[in-house]
Design a protein around this motif. Structure first.
Motif, PDB file in Angstrom:
ATOM      1  N   UNK A 136      42.565  38.185  40.128  1.00 43.78           N
ATOM      2  CA  UNK A 136      41.978  38.467  38.757  1.00 43.78           C
ATOM      3  C   UNK A 136      43.332  38.452  37.916  1.00 43.78           C
ATOM      4  N   UNK A 137      42.861  38.184  35.880  1.00 48.07           N
ATOM      5  CA  UNK A 137      43.138  37.635  35.021  1.00 48.07           C
ATOM      6  C   UNK A 137      44.069  36.018  35.162  1.00 48.07           C
ATOM      7  N   UNK A 138      45.210  36.429  34.482  1.00 48.56           N
ATOM      8  CA  UNK A 138      45.569  34.754  34.255  1.00 48.56           C
ATOM      9  C   UNK A 138      46.258  34.673  35.351  1.00 48.56           C
ATOM     10  N   UNK A 139      46.467  32.800  35.860  1.00 44.08           N
ATOM     11  CA  UNK A 139      47.777  32.603  36.324  1.00 44.08           C
ATOM     12  C   UNK A 139      48.707  32.068  35.698  1.00 44.08           C
ATOM     13  N   UNK A 178      38.446  40.020  34.849  1.00 42.72           N
ATOM     14  CA  UNK A 178      38.509  40.912  35.897  1.00 42.72           C
ATOM     15  C   UNK A 178      36.706  40.814  35.200  1.00 42.72           C
ATOM     16  N   UNK A 179      35.551  40.775  33.762  1.00 44.34           N
ATOM     17  CA  UNK A 179      34.776  40.995  33.978  1.00 44.34           C
ATOM     18  C   UNK A 179      33.386  40.431  35.408  1.00 44.34           C
ATOM     19  N   UNK A 180      34.551  39.402  35.348  1.00 39.92           N
ATOM     20  CA  UNK A 180      33.012  38.676  36.720  1.00 39.92           C
ATOM     21  C   UNK A 180      33.172  38.651  37.451  1.00 39.92           C
ATOM     22  N   UNK A 220      43.728  41.231  61.621  1.00 36.56           N
ATOM     23  CA  UNK A 220      43.860  41.941  59.820  1.00 36.56           C
ATOM     24  C   UNK A 220      43.270  42.952  59.346  1.00 36.56           C
ATOM     25  N   UNK A 221      43.256  43.768  58.287  1.00 37.51           N
ATOM     26  CA  UNK A 221      42.828  45.243  57.305  1.00 37.51           C
ATOM     27  C   UNK A 221      41.741  44.251  56.892  1.00 37.51           C
ATOM     28  N   UNK A 222      42.086  43.208  56.085  1.00 38.67           N
ATOM     29  CA  UNK A 222      41.366  42.926  55.117  1.00 38.67           C
ATOM     30  C   UNK A 222      41.410  41.183  54.846  1.00 38.67           C
ATOM     31  N   UNK A 223      40.759  40.789  54.597  1.00 36.95           N
ATOM     32  CA  UNK A 223      40.643  39.590  53.157  1.00 36.95           C
ATOM     33  C   UNK A 223      41.372  38.672  52.123  1.00 36.95           C
ATOM     34  N   UNK A 224      41.743  38.121  51.395  1.00 35.67           N
ATOM     35  CA  UNK A 224      41.851  37.790  50.176  1.00 35.67           C
ATOM     36  C   UNK A 224      42.071  36.237  50.374  1.00 35.67           C
ATOM     37  N   UNK A 225      41.699  36.234  48.391  1.00 31.94           N
ATOM     38  CA  UNK A 225      41.207  35.165  47.710  1.00 31.94           C
ATOM     39  C   UNK A 225      42.002  35.067  46.867  1.00 31.94           C
ATOM     40  N   UNK A 226      42.328  33.680  46.097  1.00 31.36           N
ATOM     41  CA  UNK A 226      42.940  33.579  45.090  1.00 31.36           C
ATOM     42  C   UNK A 226      41.622  32.404  44.475  1.00 31.36           C
ATOM     43  N   UNK A 227      40.960  32.711  43.450  1.00 34.28           N
ATOM     44  CA  UNK A 227      39.749  32.196  42.615  1.00 34.28           C
ATOM     45  C   UNK A 227      40.439  30.846  42.101  1.00 34.28           C
ATOM     46  N   UNK A 228      41.582  30.768  41.456  1.00 34.87           N
ATOM     47  CA  UNK A 228      42.174  29.789  40.696  1.00 34.87           C
ATOM     48  C   UNK A 228      42.518  28.943  41.531  1.00 34.87           C
ATOM     49  N   UNK A 229      43.257  28.490  43.137  1.00 30.79           N
ATOM     50  CA  UNK A 229      43.112  27.512  43.527  1.00 30.79           C
ATOM     51  C   UNK A 229      42.625  27.233  44.292  1.00 30.79           C
ATOM     52  N   UNK A 230      40.649  27.340  43.988  1.00 31.74           N
ATOM     53  CA  UNK A 230      39.626  26.756  44.241  1.00 31.74           C
ATOM     54  C   UNK A 230      38.867  26.661  43.239  1.00 31.74           C
ATOM     55  N   UNK A 231      39.272  27.101  41.584  1.00 31.98           N
ATOM     56  CA  UNK A 231      38.694  26.236  40.052  1.00 31.98           C
ATOM     57  C   UNK A 231      37.181  26.956  40.595  1.00 31.98           C
ATOM     58  N   UNK A 232      36.738  28.386  40.931  1.00 34.52           N
ATOM     59  CA  UNK A 232      35.791  29.110  41.293  1.00 34.52           C
ATOM     60  C   UNK A 232      35.798  30.107  40.724  1.00 34.52           C
ATOM     61  N   UNK A 233      35.422  30.419  40.390  1.00 30.61           N
ATOM     62  CA  UNK A 233      35.471  32.062  39.594  1.00 30.61           C
ATOM     63  C   UNK A 233      34.503  33.357  40.672  1.00 30.61           C
ATOM     64  N   UNK A 234      34.382  34.345  40.340  1.00 29.06           N
ATOM     65  CA  UNK A 234      34.717  35.682  41.707  1.00 29.06           C
ATOM     66  C   UNK A 234      33.434  35.675  42.069  1.00 29.06           C
ATOM     67  N   UNK A 235      31.982  34.981  40.494  1.00 29.57           N
ATOM     68  CA  UNK A 235      30.943  35.700  40.923  1.00 29.57           C
ATOM     69  C   UNK A 235      29.614  33.775  40.962  1.00 29.57           C
ATOM     70  N   UNK A 236      30.925  32.996  41.814  1.00 30.88           N
ATOM     71  CA  UNK A 236      30.936  31.915  42.042  1.00 30.88           C
ATOM     72  C   UNK A 236      29.826  31.568  43.480  1.00 30.88           C
ATOM     73  N   UNK A 237      28.440  30.951  43.933  1.00 35.13           N
ATOM     74  CA  UNK A 237      27.766  31.061  44.876  1.00 35.13           C
ATOM     75  C   UNK A 237      29.018  30.551  46.513  1.00 35.13           C
ATOM     76  N   UNK A 238      29.666  30.047  46.351  1.00 36.62           N
ATOM     77  CA  UNK A 238      30.462  29.436  47.166  1.00 36.62           C
ATOM     78  C   UNK A 238      31.368  30.209  47.799  1.00 36.62           C
TER      79      UNK A 238
END
Length: 287
Positions: free
Chosen positions: A158-161, A176-178, A121-139
């Motif tokens: 990023x943005x709304x869903x 996105x500012x996060x 695989x050439x990269x990683x992918x993450x959906x923050x909204x599916x986990x209710x976790x912001x991009x700057x969260x410690x998890x």
């Protein structure tokens, strides 16, 4: 020498994927985005390759999606093995992206490493909204560190869903500012904010302008509807920061490529958007 387009955001949408519930999309969402009724039951990989050929897309990055804690109703995942199998069968057309699930602890980190080292695989992918976790969260920080260790980019919505399924409505937690603090904390990490950042597109542009390691992708929205500020950025001082994607099946690849061509990009900016930036950023894509 190959010159085709690289689609960095593509979802498996085969009849099997639809049947297995690997899409997370209900009929209401398909209607909302005006999905072609003939496409809604799914499309075989061989047929999708023909669509890629018609659009001039050389390679698509397929996401092994991990969408929420599997202990919660409505969550789902696309097995890494399913994506790896397609990529192995068509190594010149598809590359995989390793989905991230922040609820899996150390196993999630081991999975990410296996996806990159064993499956290619050439990269990683993450959906923050599916986990209710912001991009700057410690998890999510251990996954950022693992991506740095593996030297792969991570992309995230990023943005709304929207409401993908009426059975489960997800919060918009990824302005996105996060990405600001993340980029500061991980200057080595290549971060791609996909889905344009709508409705906070100017925030997405500002993060790309501020941080050398932050990029964006124009996917999930038909190019003719891209905000004017986004088109201007991609065609001028941000031409090295914007990548092309469809988020198929949300946007048809033939339509996306055609509408980008109609936006009137300068030749050098168009080449960067459609191919060159992806090859520069995803260093593990075969040349």
């Amino acid at each position: 020498m190959s010159t085709g387009t690289i689609d960095i955001v593509c979802n498996i949408f085969t009849p099997e994927a639809v049947e297995q519930g690997w899409t997370g999309l209900d009929e209401n969402f398909k209607e909302q985005v005006r999905m072609d009724p003939a496409l809604r039951p799914g499309i075989a990989i061989e047929d999708y390759l023909r669509k890629m050929d018609a659009a001039g897309i050389e390679r698509s990055l397929l996401i092994a999606v991990r969408a929420g804690d599997l202990n919660v109703k409505g969550s789902f995942e696309v097995p890494y093995e399913a994506i790896a199998e397609i990529c192995a069968k068509h190594p010149d057309r598809f590359s995989g992206l390793a989905g991230v699930d922040t609820t899996r602890g150390m196993q999630g980190l081991r999975d990410l490493e296996k996806g990159v080292r064993d499956y290619g695989f050439v990269g990683a992918h993450w959906y923050p909204h599916w986990f209710n976790i912001a991009p700057d969260a410690p998890q999510i920080y251990p996954y950022y560190a693992k991506c740095c260790e593996l030297d792969v980019p991570i992309m995230m919505q990023v943005g709304h869903n929207l409401v993908y399924s009426k059975e489960r409505r997800l919060p918009s937690v990824a302005k996105p500012i996060l990405l600001d603090q993340v980029a500061i904390d991980f200057p080595e990490l290549v971060i791609i904010g996909i889905h344009i950042g709508i409705p906070w597109t100017d925030e997405m542009i500002s993060m790309c302008w501020k941080h050398e390691n932050v990029y964006t992708a124009g996917d999930a929205y038909a190019p003719k509807h891209w905000p004017k500020s986004y088109v201007h950025y991609a065609n001028s001082y941000g031409s090295h920061k914007v990548l092309f994607g469809t988020d198929f099946p949300v946007i048809d690849p033939e339509r996306a490529v055609r509408e980008v061509a109609e936006l009137g990009f300068r030749p050098e900016a168009h080449a960067r958007l459609m191919r060159e930036n992806a090859l520069r950023i995803f260093t593990r894509i075969p040349r």
